[in-house]
Scaffold this motif. Sequence first.
Motif, PDB file in Angstrom:
ATOM      1  N   ALA A 389       0.856  -1.188   0.000  1.00 44.14           N
ATOM      2  CA  ALA A 389       0.000   0.000   0.000  1.00 44.14           C
ATOM      3  C   ALA A 389       0.891   1.237   0.000  1.00 44.14           C
ATOM      4  O   ALA A 389       1.974   1.229   0.565  1.00 44.14           O
ATOM      5  N   GLU A 390       0.479   2.267  -0.651  1.00 42.95           N
ATOM      6  CA  GLU A 390       1.205   3.536  -0.716  1.00 42.95           C
ATOM      7  C   GLU A 390       2.467   3.471  -1.561  1.00 42.95           C
ATOM      8  O   GLU A 390       3.232   4.430  -1.604  1.00 42.95           O
ATOM      9  N   SER A 391       2.722   2.343  -2.233  1.00 46.00           N
ATOM     10  CA  SER A 391       3.846   2.312  -3.174  1.00 46.00           C
ATOM     11  C   SER A 391       3.421   3.005  -4.468  1.00 46.00           C
ATOM     12  O   SER A 391       2.230   3.195  -4.730  1.00 46.00           O
ATOM     13  N   SER A 392       4.411   3.369  -5.275  1.00 48.89           N
ATOM     14  CA  SER A 392       4.099   3.977  -6.573  1.00 48.89           C
ATOM     15  C   SER A 392       3.235   3.041  -7.397  1.00 48.89           C
ATOM     16  O   SER A 392       2.294   3.463  -8.066  1.00 48.89           O
ATOM     17  N   LEU A 393       3.573   1.747  -7.351  1.00 49.01           N
ATOM     18  CA  LEU A 393       2.820   0.789  -8.161  1.00 49.01           C
ATOM     19  C   LEU A 393       1.352   0.733  -7.722  1.00 49.01           C
ATOM     20  O   LEU A 393       0.447   0.701  -8.566  1.00 49.01           O
ATOM     21  N   ALA A 394       1.139   0.739  -6.409  1.00 53.71           N
ATOM     22  CA  ALA A 394      -0.250   0.710  -5.923  1.00 53.71           C
ATOM     23  C   ALA A 394      -1.011   1.929  -6.418  1.00 53.71           C
ATOM     24  O   ALA A 394      -2.178   1.830  -6.821  1.00 53.71           O
ATOM     25  N   LEU A 407      -0.355  -4.556 -16.449  1.00 51.54           N
ATOM     26  CA  LEU A 407       0.834  -5.380 -16.672  1.00 51.54           C
ATOM     27  C   LEU A 407       2.042  -4.506 -17.021  1.00 51.54           C
ATOM     28  O   LEU A 407       3.158  -4.749 -16.549  1.00 51.54           O
ATOM     29  N   ALA A 408       1.820  -3.467 -17.812  1.00 54.37           N
ATOM     30  CA  ALA A 408       2.921  -2.539 -18.123  1.00 54.37           C
ATOM     31  C   ALA A 408       3.434  -1.886 -16.845  1.00 54.37           C
ATOM     32  O   ALA A 408       4.644  -1.730 -16.643  1.00 54.37           O
ATOM     33  N   ALA A 409       2.516  -1.515 -15.957  1.00 53.76           N
ATOM     34  CA  ALA A 409       2.918  -0.888 -14.690  1.00 53.76           C
ATOM     35  C   ALA A 409       3.685  -1.873 -13.814  1.00 53.76           C
ATOM     36  O   ALA A 409       4.661  -1.505 -13.147  1.00 53.76           O
ATOM     37  N   ILE A 410       3.273  -3.131 -13.826  1.00 56.64           N
ATOM     38  CA  ILE A 410       3.971  -4.156 -13.033  1.00 56.64           C
ATOM     39  C   ILE A 410       5.399  -4.317 -13.537  1.00 56.64           C
ATOM     40  O   ILE A 410       6.350  -4.361 -12.748  1.00 56.64           O
ATOM     41  N   PHE A 411       5.578  -4.389 -14.853  1.00 58.27           N
ATOM     42  CA  PHE A 411       6.936  -4.513 -15.388  1.00 58.27           C
ATOM     43  C   PHE A 411       7.776  -3.283 -15.053  1.00 58.27           C
ATOM     44  O   PHE A 411       8.978  -3.376 -14.825  1.00 58.27           O
ATOM     45  N   THR A 412       7.139  -2.132 -15.012  1.00 60.25           N
ATOM     46  CA  THR A 412       7.890  -0.900 -14.763  1.00 60.25           C
ATOM     47  C   THR A 412       8.261  -0.741 -13.288  1.00 60.25           C
ATOM     48  O   THR A 412       9.352  -0.276 -12.963  1.00 60.25           O
ATOM     49  N   LEU A 413       7.374  -1.158 -12.388  1.00 64.10           N
ATOM     50  CA  LEU A 413       7.518  -0.752 -10.986  1.00 64.10           C
ATOM     51  C   LEU A 413       7.623  -1.880  -9.965  1.00 64.10           C
ATOM     52  O   LEU A 413       7.992  -1.623  -8.806  1.00 64.10           O
ATOM     53  N   ALA A 414       7.290  -3.108 -10.340  1.00 65.12           N
ATOM     54  CA  ALA A 414       7.241  -4.160  -9.313  1.00 65.12           C
ATOM     55  C   ALA A 414       8.624  -4.737  -9.037  1.00 65.12           C
ATOM     56  O   ALA A 414       9.272  -5.270  -9.934  1.00 65.12           O
ATOM     57  N   GLY A 415       9.069  -4.643  -7.816  1.00 67.10           N
ATOM     58  CA  GLY A 415      10.284  -5.300  -7.354  1.00 67.10           C
ATOM     59  C   GLY A 415       9.923  -6.441  -6.423  1.00 67.10           C
ATOM     60  O   GLY A 415       8.741  -6.800  -6.300  1.00 67.10           O
ATOM     61  N   PRO A 416      10.913  -7.001  -5.721  1.00 65.93           N
ATOM     62  CA  PRO A 416      10.624  -8.139  -4.844  1.00 65.93           C
ATOM     63  C   PRO A 416       9.658  -7.799  -3.713  1.00 65.93           C
ATOM     64  O   PRO A 416       9.005  -8.697  -3.182  1.00 65.93           O
ATOM     65  N   GLU A 417       9.549  -6.497  -3.359  1.00 69.28           N
ATOM     66  CA  GLU A 417       8.611  -6.118  -2.297  1.00 69.28           C
ATOM     67  C   GLU A 417       7.161  -6.376  -2.704  1.00 69.28           C
ATOM     68  O   GLU A 417       6.277  -6.441  -1.847  1.00 69.28           O
ATOM     69  N   SER A 418       6.923  -6.527  -4.003  1.00 68.59           N
ATOM     70  CA  SER A 418       5.564  -6.790  -4.487  1.00 68.59           C
ATOM     71  C   SER A 418       5.300  -8.277  -4.715  1.00 68.59           C
ATOM     72  O   SER A 418       4.183  -8.659  -5.047  1.00 68.59           O
ATOM     73  N   VAL A 419       6.327  -9.101  -4.577  1.00 69.19           N
ATOM     74  CA  VAL A 419       6.167 -10.546  -4.794  1.00 69.19           C
ATOM     75  C   VAL A 419       5.715 -11.170  -3.476  1.00 69.19           C
ATOM     76  O   VAL A 419       6.483 -11.284  -2.530  1.00 69.19           O
ATOM     77  N   ARG A 420       4.435 -11.537  -3.395  1.00 68.65           N
ATOM     78  CA  ARG A 420       3.853 -12.009  -2.131  1.00 68.65           C
ATOM     79  C   ARG A 420       3.960 -13.506  -1.946  1.00 68.65           C
ATOM     80  O   ARG A 420       4.143 -13.992  -0.835  1.00 68.65           O
ATOM     81  N   GLU A 421       3.788 -14.241  -3.009  1.00 71.63           N
ATOM     82  CA  GLU A 421       3.893 -15.695  -2.881  1.00 71.63           C
ATOM     83  C   GLU A 421       4.318 -16.270  -4.220  1.00 71.63           C
ATOM     84  O   GLU A 421       3.908 -15.774  -5.275  1.00 71.63           O
ATOM     85  N   VAL A 422       5.151 -17.291  -4.153  1.00 76.16           N
ATOM     86  CA  VAL A 422       5.664 -17.941  -5.346  1.00 76.16           C
ATOM     87  C   VAL A 422       5.454 -19.438  -5.179  1.00 76.16           C
ATOM     88  O   VAL A 422       5.756 -19.992  -4.120  1.00 76.16           O
TER      89      VAL A 422
END
Length: 443
Positions: A389-394, A407-422
């Motif tokens: 929450a409150e991240s640029s991506l959110a 999906l474009a926003a995810i590629f641009t902004l998502a780092g490991p902090e956004s990876v919740r479960e694998v």
Amino acid sequence: MTPVELIRAPFFHTPVNAFRDDLALVCHEDGGLLIRDGRIAESGDFAAVRQAFPGAAVTDWRDGFVLPGFVDTHVHFPQLRILGGLGRTLLDWLEHVALPEEARMADVAYATGTANRFVGSLAAHGTTTALVFGSHFSAATAALFEAAGAAGLRVISGLVVSDRYLRPELHQSPRDAYRDSTELIRRFHRHGRLLYAVTPRFALSASEPMLEMCGTLLAEHEGLRVQTHINESVAEIAEVPKLFPWAADYLAVYERYGLTGARTVLAHDVHPTDSELERLAAGRTSIAHCPSSNAALGNGIFPLRRHVDAGVTCAIGTDVGGGTGFGMLKEGLQAHLMQRVAADGMNLDPARLCYLVTRAGADAVGLGDEIGDFRPGKAADLVYIRPPAESSLAEVLSRVQSLEESLAAIFTLAGPESVREVRVAGQPVHRAGEPIQGRLLAR
Ligand SMILES: [Zn+2]
């Protein structure tokens, strides 16, 4: 009766080649992924899947997005701790940064710690399958396989073999390399999710007897893969004719020893000839495109359009530690940016980016029937992404108009902090706040 799980979330996948099909990206706003026995039993709109399987337990991930697990097609496990060595050329960086650290892998305890952190980093970034350069040392390479096996990731790796050009402690006779490789193949190839890849470092560091030994291993064992480097920097390529005067080009060196073909991934290929591209396509040899590494080491801009036009399968590799980190989303963004400034660049839209980091990688490493998308029958390898929450991506995701924009926003902004479960084969290999390293140490 086998318990089944129905994941409810917006999801994306690219079941077909996004360079050949404009409709390759499949998105479901309110999607359902039905998992049974570690495999995708059904995928589509949640309501339809729910109706077909009313008894399935629902996992509600509507606050995020699900993608197939990422496939990193080129990454070096011993180089975890030397990320960030900026400003050098390839051969200078190898001599002064990479190879001294590779030599430290002679220390098994150091190598084991590196292997555990390496595998944890892959999972934490959403990478479920990786084609990994092992170490020049057998025990260190075994440590990587053991760490990957314990974590449950799909790792394809092998002893890096070389008998010249590097540092004496990294050299091995072809006879010793054959003995050590054979032992590692026996211990790890096709054990669980592990596969073995014959791994000559690159043509400059492998004599003809060493390359011949690599071909012998391939002939003696079923299902091995091959990984090495090709056409990475201009200075490197200039050395090839001095060492292999009979070779018409760089690819011809590997061809002569039977090291190309559908089981082979060659990293970089920044400076191919037209003939090499034709032969790569004809032989179904794949290329690992590593855009961050190409830029960081100043090797040039990858000629993606020439590869695609020639019909060569290209996937993405992070090339840790010549690259800039483990993030496959970031690597996709870097590929996009490099193509934007290339003279003959291709538009890497979200569909193509998704394809490059998932389905294309699966094809490149010879697992296209098993992983890479969410069609029924595939293994349930997936990444659940939900930005803090409150991240640029959110913020961006709160106002996008379409799933493709998301999906474009995810590629641009998502780092490991956004990876919740694998997950790999339906089983969690990483959960935010519960790194894999902790579980390994607890054993
Ligand atoms: Zn590399």
